[in-house]
Design an enzyme around this catalytic site. Structure first.
Site, PDB file in Angstrom:
ATOM      1  CG  ASP A 111     -33.174 -22.017  49.491  1.00  0.00           C
ATOM      2  OD1 ASP A 111     -34.262 -22.516  49.774  1.00  0.00           O
ATOM      3  OD2 ASP A 111     -32.126 -22.276  50.099  1.00  0.00           O
ATOM      4  CG  ASP A 148     -34.849 -26.264  47.962  1.00  0.00           C
ATOM      5  OD1 ASP A 148     -33.815 -26.432  48.626  1.00  0.00           O
ATOM      6  OD2 ASP A 148     -35.518 -25.230  47.968  1.00  0.00           O
ATOM      7  CB  THR A 169     -36.098 -22.131  53.651  1.00  0.00           C
ATOM      8  OG1 THR A 169     -36.171 -21.929  52.254  1.00  0.00           O
ATOM      9  CG2 THR A 169     -35.347 -23.402  53.930  1.00  0.00           C
ATOM     10  CB  THR A 170     -39.764 -18.664  51.704  1.00  0.00           C
ATOM     11  OG1 THR A 170     -38.689 -18.951  50.826  1.00  0.00           O
ATOM     12  CG2 THR A 170     -40.099 -17.205  51.627  1.00  0.00           C
TER      13      THR A 170
HETATM   14  P1  ADP Z   1     -40.302 -22.250  50.367  1.00  0.00           P
HETATM   15  O1  ADP Z   1     -38.905 -21.762  50.462  1.00  0.00           O
HETATM   16  O2  ADP Z   1     -41.050 -22.010  51.639  1.00  0.00           O
HETATM   17  O3  ADP Z   1     -40.425 -23.642  49.881  1.00  0.00           O
HETATM   18  P2  ADP Z   1     -41.351 -21.483  47.825  1.00  0.00           P
HETATM   19  O4  ADP Z   1     -40.964 -20.237  47.117  1.00  0.00           O
HETATM   20  O5  ADP Z   1     -40.814 -22.769  47.326  1.00  0.00           O
HETATM   21  O6  ADP Z   1     -41.024 -21.288  49.348  1.00  0.00           O
HETATM   22  O7  ADP Z   1     -42.930 -21.540  47.801  1.00  0.00           O
HETATM   23  C1  ADP Z   1     -43.638 -22.594  48.357  1.00  0.00           C
HETATM   24  C2  ADP Z   1     -45.120 -22.326  48.336  1.00  0.00           C
HETATM   25  O8  ADP Z   1     -45.605 -22.211  47.018  1.00  0.00           O
HETATM   26  C3  ADP Z   1     -45.856 -23.481  48.968  1.00  0.00           C
HETATM   27  O9  ADP Z   1     -46.803 -22.990  49.869  1.00  0.00           O
HETATM   28  C4  ADP Z   1     -46.509 -24.173  47.792  1.00  0.00           C
HETATM   29  O10 ADP Z   1     -47.701 -24.812  48.156  1.00  0.00           O
HETATM   30  C5  ADP Z   1     -46.736 -23.039  46.849  1.00  0.00           C
HETATM   31  N1  ADP Z   1     -46.827 -23.497  45.461  1.00  0.00           N
HETATM   32  C6  ADP Z   1     -45.883 -24.151  44.754  1.00  0.00           C
HETATM   33  N2  ADP Z   1     -46.297 -24.434  43.505  1.00  0.00           N
HETATM   34  C7  ADP Z   1     -47.542 -23.919  43.412  1.00  0.00           C
HETATM   35  C8  ADP Z   1     -48.529 -23.854  42.351  1.00  0.00           C
HETATM   36  N3  ADP Z   1     -48.299 -24.397  41.169  1.00  0.00           N
HETATM   37  N4  ADP Z   1     -49.696 -23.249  42.628  1.00  0.00           N
HETATM   38  C9  ADP Z   1     -49.933 -22.699  43.832  1.00  0.00           C
HETATM   39  N5  ADP Z   1     -49.049 -22.723  44.844  1.00  0.00           N
HETATM   40  C10 ADP Z   1     -47.885 -23.318  44.650  1.00  0.00           C
HETATM   41 MG    MG Z   2     -39.889 -24.389  47.999  1.00  0.00          MG
END
Ligand code: ADP
Ligand code: MG
Length: 561
Positions: A64, A394, A97-98
């Site tokens: 996170d 989350d 958040t990332t």
């Molecule tokens: P954050 O902290 O920003 O939420 P995450 O590590 O949760 O970061 O990553 C979120 C990103 O991953 C988003 O841009 C989301 O669209 C993408 N994402 C999540 N699941 C998938 C998937 N199955 N295929 C492609 N992209 C995905």
């Molecule tokens: Mg996320």
């Protein structure tokens, strides 16, 4: 020559450290890029986790962004702004958040060459603001509403949003299992805004599939005295008395001064003390409650007394749990046992004390007001469960957002590519320098799909080219990175969805942060406020290469690639 001989004008106190001008902006940008680099590799379903440990020996494994940023303990004054936006994204929408940190870092990185070439920050800021406004309008336009569906349909849709959030986490392997659990929990508490009505209890041990949802309240058995074992542990439709008083034999002479003239009177005082406690206990029993909970201690006398009358009791219940029991069962916490009327007693369908792993749990299920839910999490290690809890948090936030303003956009970089295309197209209609700046902004947005590819080990250039071509063709607005094959796929059709509010908030916050950092052209450090930490921070800020942006770690110490 004459100018050189003029005396220097001293404006600030001796020892004041100032850094200003272009070099200052560039050095701030470098610091922020280093911060973005430290969370870069955690983005997306194939993102890596970070293990952070402090000198006290606490270790945290997390994916996170907000958690990592908080733990990094960043001292650089400008880079701290990124920590703040990650935190605010976390509390505003809970996810992304990332994303927000990466975007801010990338906006700044794109701005750097312009600044170095002597472009005035204000020109960049103005264009960035315009671009962000256009981007947000576009997201609103592309968002798809999930309103007006039946409950069953809605549940499936919400579960998909939750699954997208969970897919990037440690518990991603069981995302369907947890997604439906989260949706049930959120729908159970209804429209109420209090997040603490969803409790998450962590019980180390067991398999994560042993986690379960209680439609009501569950908490760990509290400290208990002898006699507890004789109490019944299961009730159907019990009445519940909630107290905030101590049920213990107390020596009242500590509360009052008592003067005796005759030693034989001493017995009467002891008797009085016993009478007071028996009177209290008796009133609890009279109320008709089968379960007595108190925030304060219930002593061995009380425990035995209740056991003899087939009543269950638990003392030292935490404030939070007691409030949740009150909300769930419709009871009210009493501060006195006098005149306990029926209305203040709570009730539920079933009360049970059950073994979960090594712990015993008090579980209240089938609660009438149905406004609480508790997730009991199981899993191998403490770090694992802690991270699972953060991930569920989350997901819970996302589902709550989606319930409230129920519009979603395609994830997996699809929405970012589409806005990027739209902005590039728009830039062409602008005459003047602004065209370049908006183009850079558009390019910065591509960092999301690019990073998703990088983290999954795909050829980012290749995938991005395909995506650009697809989006430019006019009918590929929903195409994003296909995390399973390394190609591109329709994210919307694959149910990689994100609530639009996550993206809107992320773009807004990242743009604001970038503009803020661009607008700072001087930092002044007051010599008085000098401290060890302050010095390290200021020297790093001034870009003199002495202190690394992260306290002593080396700016890129966290970087993997
Ligand atoms: P954050 O902290 O920003 O939420 P995450 O590590 O949760 O970061 O990553 C979120 C990103 O991953 C988003 O841009 C989301 O669209 C993408 N994402 C999540 N699941 C998938 C998937 N199955 N295929 C492609 N992209 C995905
Ligand atoms: Mg996320």
């Amino acid at each position: 020559m004459a100018a050189m001989l003029q005396p220097q004008i001293i404006l600030l106190k001796e020892g004041t450290d100032t850094a200003q001008g272009k070099a200052q902006v560039v050095s701030n940008i470098n610091a922020c890029t280093a911060v973005a680099d430290s969370v870069r590799s955690t983005l997306g379903p194939r993102g890596m986790d970070k293990l952070i440990h402090d000198d006290k020996g606490n270790t945290t494994i997390s994916n996170d962004g907000a958690t990592i940023m908080k733990l990094l303990d960043i001292v650089h004054p400008a880079a701290k702004i990124l920590v703040d936006i990650a935190k605010s994204q976390d509390s505003e929408v809970g996810d992304g958040t990332t994303t927000v940190v990466l975007l801010a870092g990338e906006f700044l990185k794109e701005a750097k060459p312009f600044i170095e070439d002597g472009v005035h920050s204000q020109n960049l800021i103005r264009s960035y603001r315009t671009a962000s406004r256009l981007a947000i309008d576009k997201i609103k336009e592309l968002a798809v509403s999930i309103e007006g569906k039946s409950l069953e349909e809605k549940k499936t849709l919400l579960a998909r949003c939750a699954a997208t959030t969970l897919s990037s986490k440690l518990i991603g392997g069981e995302k369907e299992f947890f997604a439906s659990m989260v949706v049930d929990a959120v729908l159970a508490i209804g429209i109420d805004d209090r997040l603490n009505l969803i409790g998450i209890k962590k019980v180390p041990g067991g398999n994560m599939r042993d986690s379960f949802l209680v439609n009501g309240v569950a908490f760990k058995k509290t400290f208990s005295y002898a006699g507890f074992e004789q109490q019944p542990k299961k009730f159907v439709k019990p009445k519940i008395l909630l107290l905030n008083i101590e049920l213990e034999l107390k020596s009242e002479k500590e509360n009052a001064e008592i003067r005796l003239s005759d030693p034989s009177q001493y017995q009467s005082i002891v008797d009085a003390e016993w009478n007071i406690i028996y009177d209290k206990l008796d009133k609890c029993v009279q109320s008709g409650a089968k379960i007595v909970l108190s925030r304060l201690a219930i002593g061995d006398l009380g425990t035995q007394y209740f056991a003899d009358r087939d009543i269950f009791c638990a003392g030292r219940v935490t404030e939070e749990d007691l409030q949740r029991v009150a909300a769930a069962t419709g009871g009210t916490v009493q501060t006195s046992v006098n005149n306990v009327i029926d209305e203040v007693l709570g009730s539920c369908e079933l009360f049970e004390e059950r073994q979960v792993g090594n712990e015993r749990f008090n579980i209240f299920s089938g609660c009438p007001s149905g406004q609480t839910a508790t997730i009991v999490l199981r899993g191998g290690s403490d770090q694992f469960i802690d991270e699972a809890e953060r991930s569920l948090h989350d997901a819970i936030m996302i589902v709550r957002r989606a319930v409230k303003n129920s519009t979603v956009v395609a994830g997996g970089g699809a929405i970012d590519m589409e806005i990027s295309r739209y902005l590039r197209q728009h830039a062409r209609t602008i005459a003047g320098k602004s065209q370049l700046f908006i183009n850079s902004y558009a390019k910065a947005l591509e960092v999301i799909p690019r990073q998703l590819c990088d983290n999954a080990g795909f050829d980012a250039t290749d995938v991005l080219n395909k995506l650009r071509q697809k989006h430019a063709s006019g009918e590929g607005a929903n195409y994003g990175v296909d995390i399973n094959t390394g190609g591109i796929a329709d994210s919307f059709a694959n149910f990689v969805w994100e609530p639009s509010v996550v993206k809107i908030n992320a773009i807004n916050a990242a743009t604001e942060a970038a503009c803020l950092i661009l607008s700072v052209d001087e930092t002044v450090k007051n010599p008085k406020s000098e401290s060890a930490q302050g010095e390290a921070a200021a020297s790093a800020m001034a870009g003199r290469g002495r202190g690394p942006p992260f306290g002593g770690r080396g700016g890129r110490g966290m970087r993997r690639r």
